[in-house]
Write a protein that holds these residues in place. Structure first.
Motif, PDB file in Angstrom:
ATOM      1  N   LYS A 173      57.398   4.165  38.859  1.00 56.19           N
ATOM      2  CA  LYS A 173      56.256   4.211  39.764  1.00 56.19           C
ATOM      3  C   LYS A 173      56.511   3.312  40.974  1.00 56.19           C
ATOM      4  O   LYS A 173      57.168   2.273  40.873  1.00 56.19           O
ATOM      5  N   THR A 174      55.972   3.716  42.129  1.00 56.53           N
ATOM      6  CA  THR A 174      56.038   2.862  43.304  1.00 56.53           C
ATOM      7  C   THR A 174      55.215   1.604  43.057  1.00 56.53           C
ATOM      8  O   THR A 174      54.089   1.669  42.558  1.00 56.53           O
ATOM      9  N   ALA A 175      55.786   0.450  43.385  1.00 55.20           N
ATOM     10  CA  ALA A 175      55.104  -0.829  43.216  1.00 55.20           C
ATOM     11  C   ALA A 175      54.329  -1.158  44.487  1.00 55.20           C
ATOM     12  O   ALA A 175      54.890  -1.115  45.591  1.00 55.20           O
ATOM     13  N   VAL A 176      53.048  -1.466  44.360  1.00 55.52           N
ATOM     14  CA  VAL A 176      52.202  -1.823  45.489  1.00 55.52           C
ATOM     15  C   VAL A 176      52.023  -3.340  45.511  1.00 55.52           C
ATOM     16  O   VAL A 176      51.623  -3.944  44.510  1.00 55.52           O
ATOM     17  N   TYR A 177      52.324  -3.943  46.664  1.00 53.65           N
ATOM     18  CA  TYR A 177      52.209  -5.387  46.829  1.00 53.65           C
ATOM     19  C   TYR A 177      51.296  -5.725  48.000  1.00 53.65           C
ATOM     20  O   TYR A 177      51.324  -5.052  49.041  1.00 53.65           O
ATOM     21  N   LEU A 178      50.527  -6.787  47.835  1.00 55.16           N
ATOM     22  CA  LEU A 178      49.809  -7.383  48.951  1.00 55.16           C
ATOM     23  C   LEU A 178      50.732  -8.363  49.655  1.00 55.16           C
ATOM     24  O   LEU A 178      51.485  -9.107  49.008  1.00 55.16           O
ATOM     25  N   LEU A 179      50.661  -8.379  50.992  1.00 53.60           N
ATOM     26  CA  LEU A 179      51.358  -9.399  51.774  1.00 53.60           C
ATOM     27  C   LEU A 179      50.288 -10.320  52.347  1.00 53.60           C
ATOM     28  O   LEU A 179      49.601  -9.961  53.300  1.00 53.60           O
ATOM     29  N   PRO A 180      50.077 -11.505  51.764  1.00 54.26           N
ATOM     30  CA  PRO A 180      49.030 -12.398  52.261  1.00 54.26           C
ATOM     31  C   PRO A 180      49.336 -12.874  53.674  1.00 54.26           C
ATOM     32  O   PRO A 180      50.486 -12.826  54.137  1.00 54.26           O
ATOM     33  N   ALA A 181      48.303 -13.354  54.359  1.00 62.72           N
ATOM     34  CA  ALA A 181      48.504 -13.971  55.658  1.00 62.72           C
ATOM     35  C   ALA A 181      49.390 -15.201  55.494  1.00 62.72           C
ATOM     36  O   ALA A 181      49.451 -15.804  54.421  1.00 62.72           O
ATOM     37  N   ALA A 182      50.078 -15.573  56.558  1.00 66.91           N
ATOM     38  CA  ALA A 182      50.985 -16.720  56.504  1.00 66.91           C
ATOM     39  C   ALA A 182      50.252 -17.953  55.967  1.00 66.91           C
ATOM     40  O   ALA A 182      49.182 -18.319  56.448  1.00 66.91           O
ATOM     41  N   GLY A 183      50.844 -18.571  54.949  1.00 68.82           N
ATOM     42  CA  GLY A 183      50.267 -19.770  54.369  1.00 68.82           C
ATOM     43  C   GLY A 183      49.075 -19.525  53.475  1.00 68.82           C
ATOM     44  O   GLY A 183      48.401 -20.472  53.065  1.00 68.82           O
ATOM     45  N   ARG A 184      48.797 -18.246  53.141  1.00 70.48           N
ATOM     46  CA  ARG A 184      47.593 -17.942  52.361  1.00 70.48           C
ATOM     47  C   ARG A 184      47.911 -17.335  51.003  1.00 70.48           C
ATOM     48  O   ARG A 184      47.018 -16.817  50.331  1.00 70.48           O
ATOM     49  N   ALA A 185      49.154 -17.384  50.555  1.00 68.85           N
ATOM     50  CA  ALA A 185      49.504 -16.835  49.252  1.00 68.85           C
ATOM     51  C   ALA A 185      48.684 -17.512  48.160  1.00 68.85           C
ATOM     52  O   ALA A 185      48.569 -18.733  48.120  1.00 68.85           O
ATOM     53  N   GLY A 186      48.087 -16.715  47.305  1.00 64.88           N
ATOM     54  CA  GLY A 186      47.283 -17.246  46.210  1.00 64.88           C
ATOM     55  C   GLY A 186      45.856 -17.576  46.574  1.00 64.88           C
ATOM     56  O   GLY A 186      45.059 -17.906  45.697  1.00 64.88           O
ATOM     57  N   ALA A 187      45.504 -17.517  47.850  1.00 64.07           N
ATOM     58  CA  ALA A 187      44.134 -17.836  48.267  1.00 64.07           C
ATOM     59  C   ALA A 187      43.170 -16.796  47.711  1.00 64.07           C
ATOM     60  O   ALA A 187      43.496 -15.620  47.615  1.00 64.07           O
ATOM     61  N   ARG A 188      41.971 -17.229  47.365  1.00 60.29           N
ATOM     62  CA  ARG A 188      40.992 -16.313  46.820  1.00 60.29           C
ATOM     63  C   ARG A 188      39.613 -16.560  47.429  1.00 60.29           C
ATOM     64  O   ARG A 188      38.622 -16.693  46.725  1.00 60.29           O
ATOM     65  N   ASP A 189      39.537 -16.666  48.762  1.00 60.55           N
ATOM     66  CA  ASP A 189      38.238 -16.653  49.412  1.00 60.55           C
ATOM     67  C   ASP A 189      37.740 -15.214  49.415  1.00 60.55           C
ATOM     68  O   ASP A 189      38.397 -14.318  48.887  1.00 60.55           O
ATOM     69  N   HIS A 190      36.561 -14.972  49.993  1.00 57.77           N
ATOM     70  CA  HIS A 190      36.004 -13.621  49.897  1.00 57.77           C
ATOM     71  C   HIS A 190      36.873 -12.586  50.595  1.00 57.77           C
ATOM     72  O   HIS A 190      36.963 -11.434  50.149  1.00 57.77           O
ATOM     73  N   THR A 191      37.556 -12.981  51.680  1.00 57.33           N
ATOM     74  CA  THR A 191      38.415 -12.030  52.385  1.00 57.33           C
ATOM     75  C   THR A 191      39.607 -11.639  51.523  1.00 57.33           C
ATOM     76  O   THR A 191      39.926 -10.450  51.366  1.00 57.33           O
ATOM     77  N   ALA A 192      40.278 -12.637  50.957  1.00 56.82           N
ATOM     78  CA  ALA A 192      41.439 -12.350  50.112  1.00 56.82           C
ATOM     79  C   ALA A 192      41.034 -11.607  48.842  1.00 56.82           C
ATOM     80  O   ALA A 192      41.744 -10.698  48.392  1.00 56.82           O
TER      81      ALA A 192
END
Length: 369
Positions: free
Chosen positions: A4-23
């Motif tokens: 299966k094709t793997a789908v990945y999110l690319l977070p904004a620079a410096g925002r990997a792992g962030a979980r505010d409402h936008t993320a």
């Protein structure tokens, strides 16, 4: 059996792992889009890790530059939900207006020919990259009425001010950080009275292409600021041309035509540009004299505010091949209010900064071909 094709999110620079409402909303939408495509969602992509084997599909938080895309193996619109541009400034609001002259300071790669292709598809205005050029742009426009200044990297109405005369213009410029002006630029455009903001877009995902027109609504956040509150979209199968086959008002048709002209002008001026998600905000209102004004405010070639409605429409078309057109709402409400029956909730909670917030989408009408 092929992987299966793997789908990945690319977070904004410096925002990997962030979980505010936008993320968190973006994470929810990525899961839903992967399900529509029949792919496997794998969460945030780790840029320090080697590229995974097998086919990949990326959902970036921001529009990508060509070098970033190349490093990820993104070569066309079917490799991502978003867009790729040859120069960083193309991700900002500055591309919607010309510089004040051929000798003005502009970023490397700037095309002075772009606005020859756009014509009157944008509001009267300029983009400037020095405080002096911002002042000159404002003074040229003030003869036509109040002006709006917008930091090119502002989001959701942030970094904006208005000026009705030269004193207010100078005060607004004095409040700007010269470093931000040089790095990102400032848009100076005619300010409209009682504008209506149309949302015009086209999305290409897997074997589907959809296009939509609609209007945006504002709401009030917990700080009393007027912010984006959602969109009400009429979505059809097909590209931009399919919108022109609908029974549109003259204002709606003009908004669609201006978005199409803007889109074509960018592709012509910057051949390295491609996008699977194309969204354009088009403002329609009156100037100081009461004359009608209409033009594209800005572009979005990344997952954005209208994406809950886009993905809800894709899911509806996927589930029912007989559907040709759907009407979809996406809403953002700064309260812990229950969503309507049948709505899909993308975020509901308190992220600690924005306060209580509920985001949802809802398909309100379905029409067969």
């Amino acid at each position: 059996m092929s992987a299966k094709t793997a789908v990945y999110l690319l977070p904004a620079a410096g925002r990997a792992g962030a979980r505010d409402h936008t993320a968190s909303t973006r994470h929810d939408l990525a899961q839903r889009l992967a399900a529509v495509l029949g792919h496997e969602f794998r969460g945030d992509y780790d840029p320090t890790a080697p590229l995974p084997g097998g086919p990949c599909y990326f959902i970036p938080a921001d529009t990508l530059c060509a070098a970033e895309a190349e490093a990820l193996g993104i070569h066309g619109e079917h490799d991502l939900f978003g867009g790729v541009v040859p120069h960083p400034f193309l991700t900002t609001k500055t591309i919607s207006h010309p510089a004040i002259g051929p000798d003005a300071r502009v970023p490397e790669g700037w095309s002075h020919a772009l606005w020859q292709h756009m014509g009157d598809a944008v509001l009267p205005g300029f983009s400037a990259f020095t405080p002096a050029d911002v002042r000159e742009a404002g003074r040229r426009l003030l003869g036509r009425g109040p002006v709006r200044l917008k930091l090119a990297n502002g989001i959701g109405g942030s970094g904006q001010s208005t000026a009705a005369d030269t004193a207010e213009l100078d005060a607004a410029i004095a409040a700007l950080d010269p470093g931000d002006v040089h790095r990102h630029g400032v848009v100076v455009e005619l300010n409209l009275d009682a504008p209506v903001t149309y949302s015009i877009g086209c999305v290409t995902v897997g074997n589907w292409q959809i296009a939509y027109h609609g209007t945006q609504q504002n709401t009030v956040d917990h700080r009393g600021n007027e912010v984006y509150g959602g969109s009400d979209l009429d979505v059809v199968r097909g590209g931009f041309d399919a919108l022109l086959q609908l029974d549109l008002t003259s204002a709606q048709r003009l908004a669609v035509e201006y978005a199409m002209r803007y889109d074509a002008a960018v592709s012509r001026a910057y051949p390295g540009f491609f996008a699977s998600r194309r969204n354009y905000d088009v403002a329609s209102g009156t100037d100081r004299t009461g004359g009608d004004q209409c033009g594209v405010l800005e572009q979005s070639w990344r997952i954005g505010g209208a994406s809950p409605a886009e993905i809800a429409a894709l899911d509806a078309f996927n589930r029912d091949p007989a559907l040709h057109r759907v009407r979809v709402q996406c809403c953002e409400r700064y309260a812990d209010q229950p969503p309507p029956t049948g709505a899909t909730v993308h975020y509901r909670g308190d992220d600690g900064q924005a306060g209580m917030l509920c985001k949802y989408s809802l398909v309100t009408e379905r029409h067969a071909a």
